[in-house]
Design an enzyme around this catalytic site. Sequence first.
Site, PDB file in Angstrom:
ATOM      1  N   ASP A 221      20.525   1.892  -7.748  1.00 36.49           N
ATOM      2  CA  ASP A 221      19.367   2.736  -7.435  1.00 36.49           C
ATOM      3  C   ASP A 221      18.339   2.041  -6.543  1.00 36.49           C
ATOM      4  OD1 ASP A 221      18.128   0.989  -9.181  1.00 36.49           O
ATOM      5  OD2 ASP A 221      17.642   2.481 -10.696  1.00 36.49           O
TER       6      ASP A 221
ATOM      7  N   SER B 125      -2.308   5.597  10.784  1.00 40.41           N
ATOM      8  CA  SER B 125      -1.345   6.492  10.142  1.00 40.41           C
ATOM      9  C   SER B 125       0.006   6.409  10.837  1.00 40.41           C
ATOM     10  CB  SER B 125      -1.857   7.932  10.200  1.00 40.41           C
ATOM     11  OG  SER B 125      -0.863   8.843   9.760  1.00 40.41           O
TER      12      SER B 125
ATOM     13  N   HIS C 164       0.804  -1.229   0.000  1.00 40.08           N
ATOM     14  CA  HIS C 164       0.000   0.000   0.000  1.00 40.08           C
ATOM     15  C   HIS C 164       0.836   1.278   0.000  1.00 40.08           C
ATOM     16  CE1 HIS C 164      -3.733   2.059  -0.076  1.00 40.08           C
ATOM     17  NE2 HIS C 164      -3.746   2.470   1.169  1.00 40.08           N
TER      18      HIS C 164
ATOM     19  N   TYR D 150     -12.474   1.112   1.194  1.00 41.77           N
ATOM     20  CA  TYR D 150     -12.440   0.903   2.643  1.00 41.77           C
ATOM     21  C   TYR D 150     -13.591   0.033   3.129  1.00 41.77           C
ATOM     22  CZ  TYR D 150      -8.711   4.306   3.230  1.00 41.77           C
ATOM     23  OH  TYR D 150      -7.505   4.945   3.179  1.00 41.77           O
TER      24      TYR D 150
ATOM     25  N   THR E 270      20.976   6.227  -2.142  1.00 38.94           N
ATOM     26  CA  THR E 270      21.109   6.921  -3.422  1.00 38.94           C
ATOM     27  C   THR E 270      19.780   7.563  -3.810  1.00 38.94           C
ATOM     28  OG1 THR E 270      20.559   4.927  -4.692  1.00 38.94           O
ATOM     29  CG2 THR E 270      22.894   5.330  -4.211  1.00 38.94           C
TER      30      THR E 270
ATOM     31  N   HIS F 245      -0.260   2.544   7.575  1.00 40.97           N
ATOM     32  CA  HIS F 245      -0.309   3.102   6.224  1.00 40.97           C
ATOM     33  C   HIS F 245       1.112   3.502   5.792  1.00 40.97           C
ATOM     34  CE1 HIS F 245      -4.631   3.615   5.297  1.00 40.97           C
ATOM     35  NE2 HIS F 245      -4.203   4.017   4.109  1.00 40.97           N
TER      36      HIS F 245
END
Length: 723
Positions: A654, A296, A136, A521, A659, A245
């Site tokens: 990467d 959160s 997510h 949701y 980086t 989240h």
Amino acid sequence: MTPPRKWSVSRLTILLIVSTILGIIAATILLIFAFLPGKSDPYLIGVGRADCTGPVAEVPFMGYGNPEQTGAGLVTRQYCRAFIIAEPKNHTKRVVFVAAEIGMISQRLRLEVMKQLKQKYADLYRHDNVILSATHTHSGPGGYFQNTMFIIASRGLIKPTLNALVKGIIESIDMAHQNMKEGHIFINKGVLQNNQINRSPFSYLKNPKRERDRYSSNTDQEMTVLKMTSVEGQDIGLFSWFPIHPVSMNNTNHLTSSDNVGYAAYLLEQEKNKGYLSGKGPYVAALGSANLGDVSPNTKGPHCINTGQSCENLHNYCPIGGAKMCIASGPGRDMLESTKLIGRNIYLKAKELSAAAYEEINGPLSSVHQWVDMSNVTVWLNATHSAKTCKPALGYSFAAGTMDGPGMFNFTQGAINGDPFWDAVRDGLLVEPSSETVECQKPKPILLPTGELSKPYPWHPKIIDIQIVRIGSVVILALPGEFTTMSGRRIHEAVKSELEAQGSPGMHVILAGLCSVYTHYITTFEEYQIQRYEGASTIFGPHTLSAYIQLFREQLKALVQDTVQELPKHPEPEIFNTTSINFLFPVIDARPLGRKYGDVLQDVEPIYRVGEVARAHFVGANPRNSVENVSKFTFLTVEKYDNTSANWETQYNDASWDTRFLWEKDDWGKSTAIVEWHIPNNTEPGTYRLRYFGHHQEFLRPIQAFSGISSVFDVSDSEVEKS
């Protein structure tokens, strides 16, 4: 003088004491050996990891719904991680779990993956025994959906994104399939505190007090870890589930990132895969999502960014500037530091739980899957009363967003009434919701009646996957959306209760979020009434959770009683022909006069200290040209000169969190690529250089690869002081 009395102890007493001590020692030894590998027949276990990074430029990110949030480089690559478990004596009985570092699994993505698995493995990997889950992250490219709602949000169906995800998932499963070996699985659980908050506490408080009083927090703080080892005791992999989240990177971020849980997985793998570049090595660690709907990582909570005042109120509304000024932040000085702080905490807890995981999982494997029309489920509330789910619809508060990422036009959360202006816009441009949908979705004021919109394609999926897999004493529920904290608790308790009723007490139930198809949701009935963002985004109406609980209980009962074949069947949804829908501008590269692609525009400094940032600017080309090469491609490397071999050796690519690759678009197709190396404190002194890799496509010419190299620079081991 009387001599001291001598105590006499009978031989019988001595024998009793000695036998008791020996009994305790023997019992302890037996207990220890009961939890050591080898107690039961080993499973056949395989783990795999593959790159699934899509185009990192110009494609909208999937998560916040912000049309201005398009990619412009990357912090780190995104990976798909898979584990396969097969029974010891029947290797055709197996289950697969994939955790993809993307926003969510779309129905199109799942259908495409399952079609390819069918072609490659026949009936070995099927809808019932393969779970596809998303972590997510909100910082990955979109464009892999076939329903109109998501096509609009992603500027079309972006085939390079879809292809990269399908390829990555298949490759991760292939890798797990090819390296299967005998091994054991251990489970452990623990609490991780102070790493998350409930972003909709006013909704949570609508749940019955007697129910809330049973829990110490308004978020689930338990982490579950499955540790996989070889028969020799060597760690093979770790899969963990924790509700949070991945939105530490906010909606102003334009760099592709796997966010906080991705950083945790990175740290776990870096520690085990010594000597390998990031994203390489045999050990695989995945952090899966759970009931994260109202959870959160932005632990400082919501504040008005213009005044600094708290906006922790029902509407997340600021007196000056409205809802768009109410934004939450994490524990760090900026979003990247917050990402690392939250991710490190998750890593430390997962590592701790893995090290102490001694309860072995064993027993048979089984699985069940159904296609269900979630817009038309009859829900039995009790023995005499029933209700129904609804055609999909999004409420007004959906447009408000959350404190993690506010929406547009100052819509507010907690809206239980519509607005005449927006109602008129909706009715004129789309369709007026039917009285049936309005009544069914109450008290939600409907902003978008997506279940009644079918052009050019259905706006939301209605046929939904319901799926359970069982691994011995572990049951994994594949949740098709974002369940809130209390929704997760209710479905967890319902499943535990059903297991006990079916004669299987003491089972471990894992909630795996964002699986199979995205349905937004799922709140409790009580949370739905307040119509904050989560309730407004519960698309199938107020009885959605009750419907899922009912369906999962029915599946579990059939699984335990071996009556899966008797469950109601619904036809598989179709793959829409959406290949022509794409609103991205075509790529045409150009370069400054007298320059080549990869030429250095701004070079590195000659000397850096650890803690500083080495940076070089190059003549760039659009990174979208490189997406077809993701699995064997890197946009950058950091190389160190080896005096012994007289060769340059790659130290970072990467995929490393040390980086950065940034892409800046200039006029008339010209662009600049920036390569950064944030030099870690443990960097060895020596001579280094930065390299940039890309592909350019000029007008009417084929795509061509190129590269650029910075000047060399030295790194000193004296650390930069932090302010």
